[in-house]
Design an enzyme around this catalytic site. Structure first.
Site, short mmCIF file in Angstrom:
data_model
loop_
_atom_site.label_atom_id
_atom_site.label_comp_id
_atom_site.label_asym_id
_atom_site.label_seq_id
_atom_site.Cartn_x
_atom_site.Cartn_y
_atom_site.Cartn_z
N GLY A 46 1.06 -1.52 -0.04
CA GLY A 46 -0.25 -0.19 0.33
C GLY A 46 0.54 1.42 0.18
O GLY A 46 1.90 0.94 0.27
N GLN A 51 3.21 10.17 1.68
CA GLN A 51 4.30 9.45 1.74
C GLN A 51 5.56 9.93 0.45
O GLN A 51 6.22 9.61 0.75
CB GLN A 51 4.32 7.97 1.85
CG GLN A 51 3.55 7.52 3.04
CD GLN A 51 3.66 5.21 2.66
OE1 GLN A 51 2.23 5.55 2.21
NE2 GLN A 51 4.06 4.55 3.17
N CYS A 91 6.49 -0.80 7.25
CA CYS A 91 6.05 0.96 6.70
C CYS A 91 6.72 1.21 5.76
O CYS A 91 7.89 1.40 6.00
CB CYS A 91 5.49 2.00 7.79
SG CYS A 91 4.92 3.35 7.11
N LEU A 92 6.75 1.19 4.64
CA LEU A 92 8.05 1.83 3.58
C LEU A 92 8.40 3.11 4.35
O LEU A 92 9.01 4.20 3.32
CB LEU A 92 7.28 2.27 2.18
CG LEU A 92 6.72 0.60 1.63
CD1 LEU A 92 6.21 0.74 0.03
CD2 LEU A 92 7.79 -0.07 1.49
N HIS A 133 -4.38 1.99 7.96
CA HIS A 133 -3.25 1.86 8.40
C HIS A 133 -2.57 3.70 7.09
O HIS A 133 -2.32 4.22 7.41
CB HIS A 133 -1.70 0.82 7.82
CG HIS A 133 -0.22 1.74 7.07
ND1 HIS A 133 0.69 0.63 8.26
CD2 HIS A 133 0.27 2.09 6.54
CE1 HIS A 133 2.37 0.97 7.97
NE2 HIS A 133 1.59 1.85 6.91
N GLU A 134 -3.05 3.21 5.83
CA GLU A 134 -3.34 4.08 5.02
C GLU A 134 -4.06 5.51 5.22
O GLU A 134 -3.28 6.16 4.99
CB GLU A 134 -3.16 3.49 3.17
CG GLU A 134 -3.20 2.33 2.50
CD GLU A 134 -0.99 2.52 2.75
OE1 GLU A 134 -0.93 3.63 2.87
OE2 GLU A 134 -0.81 1.53 2.84
N HIS A 137 -2.29 7.41 7.19
CA HIS A 137 -1.43 8.28 7.35
C HIS A 137 -1.50 9.83 5.66
O HIS A 137 -1.07 10.91 6.27
CB HIS A 137 -0.30 7.95 5.72
CG HIS A 137 0.63 6.32 5.73
ND1 HIS A 137 1.30 7.50 5.91
CD2 HIS A 137 0.57 5.62 5.65
CE1 HIS A 137 2.69 6.18 6.72
NE2 HIS A 137 1.90 5.12 5.82
#
Ligand code: GNR
Ligand code: NI
Length: 167
Positions: A46, A51, A91-92, A133-134, A137
């Site tokens: 995702g 991000q 997480c990226l 999670h997204e 963000h």
């Protein structure tokens, strides 16, 4: 298409609250394509626009086995949620850090697709976790904020040290 640089925690720009997309136009579709390419190159499931330092409410996601099922959520809205489930997250924007987070087990989300058409999706399991999670963000929230202050400080120190060492 283009690869976009991903912000790394504790970058303060990750705490920006994203604005709604006013119109799903070619500029947004280009952002979606670039985000999908960036997510795949980084081997993530995702990615939120936050991000890649674009503060608009856009999410791409692909939780499929074959990585051929892109899902796009523009201006996502949580309609309902039920149950709780704890899952290990990564997480990226927080590379190499994994920890357990408790979130709703099942959610219903309304959003626009890449043509600007509204849809409703019921999600559970990994998809539900990833969507929450997204959406966090887009509110400027990173998953480590659910962890203890001690863990957050350790993670900050570790990531800052890593940045210094790769200069
Ligand atoms: O690639 C990712 N994996 C993941 C695993 C468990 C819960 C959430 C995620 S999302 C993450 C990609 C990412 O950072 N998205 O914002
Ligand atoms: Ni993330």
């Amino acid at each position: 298409m283009a690869l976009l640089p991903i912000l790394h925690y504790p970058d303060p720009r990750l705490h920006t609250r994203a604005s709604p997309v006013a119109e799903v136009d070619d500029r947004i579709r280009k952002l979606v394509d670039d985000m999908a390419e960036t997510m795949r190159a980084a081997v993530g499931i995702g990615l939120a626009a936050t991000q890649v330092n674009v503060h608009q409410r856009v999410i791409v996601l692909d939780v499929s086995e074959d990585q051929q099922h892109l899902q796009v959520f523009i201006n996502p809205r949580l309609v309902s949620s039920e149950g709780l489930s704890e899952r290990e997250e990564g997480c990226l924007s927080v590379p190499g850090i994994y920890d357990r987070v408790t979130r709703a087990e099942r959610i219903v989300v309304q959003a626009l697709d890449r043509e600007g058409k509204p849809f409703t999706l019921q999600a559970e399991g990994l998809l539900a976790t990833c969507l929450q999670h997204e959406m966090d963000h887009l509110e400027g929230k990173v998953f480590v904020e659910y962890l203890s202050q001690l863990k957050q400080n350790r993670i900050k120190t570790k990531l800052r040290k890593r940045v210094r060492e790769t200069l």
